[in-house]
Write an enzyme that holds these catalytic residues in place. Sequence first.
Site, mmCIF file in Angstrom:
data_model
loop_
_atom_site.group_PDB
_atom_site.id
_atom_site.type_symbol
_atom_site.label_atom_id
_atom_site.label_comp_id
_atom_site.label_asym_id
_atom_site.label_seq_id
_atom_site.Cartn_x
_atom_site.Cartn_y
_atom_site.Cartn_z
ATOM 1 C CE LYS A 171 -4.393 -1.734 1.252
ATOM 2 N NZ LYS A 171 -5.122 -2.311 2.352
ATOM 3 C CE LYS A 209 -3.848 -10.821 -3.858
ATOM 4 N NZ LYS A 209 -3.675 -10.495 -2.430
ATOM 5 C CE LYS A 214 -12.922 -5.775 -1.995
ATOM 6 N NZ LYS A 214 -12.858 -7.172 -1.700
HETATM 7 P P1 TYM Z 1 -9.092 -10.897 2.931
HETATM 8 O O1 TYM Z 1 -10.403 -10.392 3.391
HETATM 9 O O2 TYM Z 1 -8.259 -10.007 2.055
HETATM 10 O O3 TYM Z 1 -9.277 -12.251 2.173
HETATM 11 C C1 TYM Z 1 -10.053 -13.304 2.716
HETATM 12 C C2 TYM Z 1 -9.448 -14.632 2.328
HETATM 13 O O4 TYM Z 1 -9.416 -14.747 0.905
HETATM 14 C C3 TYM Z 1 -8.110 -15.151 0.497
HETATM 15 N N1 TYM Z 1 -7.824 -14.602 -0.850
HETATM 16 C C4 TYM Z 1 -7.334 -15.314 -1.860
HETATM 17 N N2 TYM Z 1 -6.989 -16.606 -1.939
HETATM 18 C C5 TYM Z 1 -6.527 -17.065 -3.143
HETATM 19 N N3 TYM Z 1 -6.394 -16.266 -4.240
HETATM 20 C C6 TYM Z 1 -6.724 -14.962 -4.197
HETATM 21 N N4 TYM Z 1 -6.619 -14.214 -5.298
HETATM 22 C C7 TYM Z 1 -7.205 -14.422 -2.958
HETATM 23 N N5 TYM Z 1 -7.630 -13.193 -2.563
HETATM 24 C C8 TYM Z 1 -8.002 -13.318 -1.253
HETATM 25 C C9 TYM Z 1 -7.186 -14.553 1.546
HETATM 26 O O5 TYM Z 1 -5.941 -15.216 1.571
HETATM 27 C C10 TYM Z 1 -7.990 -14.756 2.817
HETATM 28 O O6 TYM Z 1 -7.787 -16.055 3.345
HETATM 29 N N6 TYM Z 1 -6.231 -10.173 6.958
HETATM 30 C C11 TYM Z 1 -7.242 -11.044 6.369
HETATM 31 C C12 TYM Z 1 -8.492 -11.161 7.227
HETATM 32 C C13 TYM Z 1 -8.202 -11.613 8.611
HETATM 33 C C14 TYM Z 1 -7.807 -12.937 8.999
HETATM 34 C C15 TYM Z 1 -7.661 -12.874 10.411
HETATM 35 C C16 TYM Z 1 -7.595 -14.129 8.294
HETATM 36 C C17 TYM Z 1 -8.266 -10.850 9.737
HETATM 37 N N7 TYM Z 1 -7.943 -11.594 10.806
HETATM 38 C C18 TYM Z 1 -7.293 -14.002 11.128
HETATM 39 C C19 TYM Z 1 -7.207 -15.247 9.023
HETATM 40 C C20 TYM Z 1 -7.054 -15.190 10.426
HETATM 41 C C21 TYM Z 1 -7.656 -10.466 5.034
HETATM 42 O O7 TYM Z 1 -7.549 -9.286 4.809
HETATM 43 O O8 TYM Z 1 -8.227 -11.362 4.185
#
Ligand code: TYM
Length: 340
Positions: free
Chosen positions: A121, A200, A203
């Site tokens: 970012k 990848k 959004k």
């Molecule tokens: P977030 O909301 O960005 O994404 C949610 C989940 O989707 C997976 N993901 C993907 N997997 C494969 N290919 C992609 N292109 C792709 N885009 C997103 C992410 O790896 C994720 O598993 N920080 C985390 C949210 C969070 C969290 C936690 C997760 C907060 N606390 C504790 C696990 C444990 C996040 O922003 O995910």
Amino acid sequence: MPPDSTAAPAPVRVLSGIQPTGRFHWGNYFGAIRQYIDLQAAGESFYFIADLHALTTVREPARLRALVRDAALDLVALGLDPEQAALFVQSDVPEVTELTWLLMTVTPMGLLERCHAYKDKKSRGIAADAGLFTYPVLMSADILAYDATVVPVGEDQVQHIEVCRDLAGTFNHLYGEVFTLPKPRLVDSGARVPGTDGQKMSKSYDNTLDVFEDLPAQKKKIMRITTDSRPLEDPKDPADDQLFALYSLVAPEPERQAMAALYQRGGFGYGEVKKALVTAAADYFSAARSRRAALAADAGRIEAILEAGAARARQKAGAVLARARQACGLSRGYGSGRQA
Ligand code: TYM
């Protein structure tokens, strides 16, 4: 009691979180949500909607509330069973924010400076606040608060789980065995789902296909995917084509194999693959689409699910927080009396 590493194998406790920053895309589903559903019967499981994390990007209160509700509807419609797994909203468990502070006191600045979400970012010129910078500490508290052993995620979250293990290790080293060290769980087929441009899916890159997208809009996006300009008759390797990667996620296995054979033989147009992808995607999510419509019409159901989920989550997080407070010298009985 702290977890005892010499006793029988630790029970499987699954936890994961997902941000409500827009509608879920295929990366979220195939990387993470599908695993949540597969694992919900494996042991105790906790899944939450990370609204505190979303506050670092969503600044409109009404929109945030709507996004949280949409996220809950999506998850249940996709197959998350609130009878098996606790489904809740992150901010409904205030124990986690207190735990974040305890962890913050053992977090080296350099560790956070190396985290890619912050680095990316910053390099894209997005002004960073302390919330974004300390995001992995909150995420660590999310995981440690439930004694999670398994964290199903996509590849982009693995670094954060490493941070969590580091912080838990440091805390345990200082204060005794308070926290359980978690492991990430990835699936080969969805660890890094490509977007419509081959990067990848995310959004932030505006390259998503969304799970509950309006079908004509999705069709337009798919038909606009840029492909290479090799002649029609050339055989092609399906392994290095993002269109085939996306098709593989939603097509039934025999059709996936037939498409792979077509690539290897050559003599087809990418337009055919795109049309097949449009149809396979609509079929794949069609039952979930109907379930979502039914759930959305049932006004109080989602609120009741989230409330029950939060009560279960607070019970667990309260016990872990009490343990952590006691270990580091804070407790005068406050922590142990805090279970919901
Ligand atoms: P977030 O909301 O960005 O994404 C949610 C989940 O989707 C997976 N993901 C993907 N997997 C494969 N290919 C992609 N292109 C792709 N885009 C997103 C992410 O790896 C994720 O598993 N920080 C985390 C949210 C969070 C969290 C936690 C997760 C907060 N606390 C504790 C696990 C444990 C996040 O922003 O995910």
